[in-house]
Motif scaffolding. Structure first.
Motif, PDB file in Angstrom:
ATOM      1  N   TYR A  42       0.864  -1.184   0.000  1.00 42.14           N
ATOM      2  CA  TYR A  42       0.000   0.000   0.000  1.00 42.14           C
ATOM      3  C   TYR A  42       0.899   1.232   0.000  1.00 42.14           C
ATOM      4  CZ  TYR A  42      -3.115   3.467   2.318  1.00 42.14           C
ATOM      5  OH  TYR A  42      -3.836   4.586   2.673  1.00 42.14           O
TER       6      TYR A  42
ATOM      7  N   ASP B 212       0.084   4.531  -2.101  1.00 38.85           N
ATOM      8  CA  ASP B 212      -0.600   5.806  -2.308  1.00 38.85           C
ATOM      9  C   ASP B 212      -1.613   6.046  -1.188  1.00 38.85           C
ATOM     10  OD1 ASP B 212      -1.982   8.029  -3.142  1.00 38.85           O
ATOM     11  OD2 ASP B 212      -2.335   7.310  -5.189  1.00 38.85           O
ATOM     12  N   ARG B 213      -1.265   6.883  -0.240  1.00 39.96           N
ATOM     13  CA  ARG B 213      -2.129   7.104   0.921  1.00 39.96           C
ATOM     14  C   ARG B 213      -3.254   8.103   0.661  1.00 39.96           C
ATOM     15  NH1 ARG B 213       1.115   5.966   6.501  1.00 39.96           N
ATOM     16  NH2 ARG B 213       2.666   4.541   5.656  1.00 39.96           N
ATOM     17  N   ARG B 214      -3.374   8.561  -0.568  1.00 46.72           N
ATOM     18  CA  ARG B 214      -4.565   9.341  -0.916  1.00 46.72           C
ATOM     19  C   ARG B 214      -5.787   8.437  -0.935  1.00 46.72           C
ATOM     20  NH1 ARG B 214      -2.148  12.055  -6.271  1.00 46.72           N
ATOM     21  NH2 ARG B 214      -1.445   9.870  -6.417  1.00 46.72           N
ATOM     22  N   GLN B 215      -5.573   7.153  -1.153  1.00 47.03           N
ATOM     23  CA  GLN B 215      -6.638   6.162  -1.000  1.00 47.03           C
ATOM     24  C   GLN B 215      -6.618   5.683   0.448  1.00 47.03           C
ATOM     25  OE1 GLN B 215      -6.040   2.409  -3.020  1.00 47.03           O
ATOM     26  NE2 GLN B 215      -8.227   1.943  -3.044  1.00 47.03           N
ATOM     27  N   GLN B 216      -7.764   5.631   1.084  1.00 49.74           N
ATOM     28  CA  GLN B 216      -7.839   5.159   2.462  1.00 49.74           C
ATOM     29  C   GLN B 216      -7.367   3.706   2.554  1.00 49.74           C
ATOM     30  OE1 GLN B 216      -8.699   7.018   5.297  1.00 49.74           O
ATOM     31  NE2 GLN B 216      -8.477   8.653   3.780  1.00 49.74           N
ATOM     32  N   GLU B 217      -6.633   3.402   3.622  1.00 56.99           N
ATOM     33  CA  GLU B 217      -6.109   2.052   3.789  1.00 56.99           C
ATOM     34  C   GLU B 217      -7.222   1.012   3.779  1.00 56.99           C
ATOM     35  OE1 GLU B 217      -3.349  -0.569   6.875  1.00 56.99           O
ATOM     36  OE2 GLU B 217      -4.496   1.151   7.610  1.00 56.99           O
TER      37      GLU B 217
END
Length: 245
Positions: free
Chosen positions: A152, A154-159
């Motif tokens: 994981y 890209d932390r712009r997407q929620q985990e």
């Protein structure tokens, strides 16, 4: 905001979760599976409800090492907060967020009963390298049909949304690596998922050592059959491999 109270059965469930968490934490700490910061957090579904039991390992600096629970709903309503101000990351205004953090996983994946976020040395190393972890350690592979752990980045997407996405792609995936951080596992219960943490971390350790000698290699002929037969996974494994029964 509507208040929530726990019934007798739910309180007993929370107490058992605390005992399971304390046992798993002890094993992971004593086996040096955890890093020095004791980052080990479990979020457990409360059956037949939209409640989550959140449990965090005590800080290595804590004078009070008692395992305390927060119970909160998916939308952040707190039903129980046992934490003491200033002694736990669960305390204060953050309590409600423990219900929200992995709500999307519990809402979309009814087979998932617990999500555990953990920092371990070698999984952390793979995560920092932004590399998918192939599972090439026999003891790890025998307990899962997954062949790798996704990363994981890209932390712009929620985990939680990333986890739901990866389970949809492969329902056998038991964990993800968190780039530049730790790892997040899920499963049926605290003990079951924590046993997997110990095995997968051990595999990451051996595979990390193998990098010095050219990298870990894929299993030889017959290994997957041998390992999956030991744990009753071979029937499903045959289908995944396209092997006739």
């Amino acid at each position: 905001m509507t208040s929530i109270s726990l019934d007798t059965q739910q309180r007993a469930y929370v107490d058992q979760a605390k005992r399971d968490f304390a046992k798993a934490y002890r094993v992971l700490k004593e086996s040096r599976t955890l890093t020095a910061t004791n980052t080990y957090q479990a979020y457990l579904r409360v059956p037949d409800s939209e409640l989550v039991v959140a449990l965090h390992a005590p800080s290595p600096w804590a004078d009070d090492e008692e395992i305390r629970a927060v119970v909160a709903s998916y939308d952040g309503v707190v039903a129980l907060d046992e934490t003491v101000e200033g002694t736990s990351p669960l305390s204060g205004s953050k309590s409600g967020g423990n219900g929200k953090r992995y709500a999307a996983v519990f809402q979309n994946r009814p087979e998932v009963n617990v999500v555990i976020h953990v920092h371990t040395p070698y999984l952390g190393g793979w995560a920092s390298a932004h590399r998918v972890l192939p599972i090439r350690y026999a003891a790890s592979q025998r307990v899962t049909l997954a062949r790798e752990l996704p990363i994981y980045i890209d932390r712009r997407q929620q985990e939680a949304d990333f986890i739901v996405e990866k389970i949809a792609e492969n329902p056998h995936t038991p964990a993800i690596l968190e780039a530049n951080g730790g790892a997040t596992f899920w499963g049926t219960g605290i003990i079951q998922a924590s046993k997997l943490i110990l095995l997968i971390e051990e595999g990451a350790y051996f595979q990390g050592l193998a990098e010095l000698f050219g990298g870990s290699q894929e299993f030889g002929p017959g290994v997957l059959e041998q390992q999956w037969k030991m744990t009753g996974l071979w029937a499903q494994g045959q289908k995944l491999l396209g092997v006739a029964a």
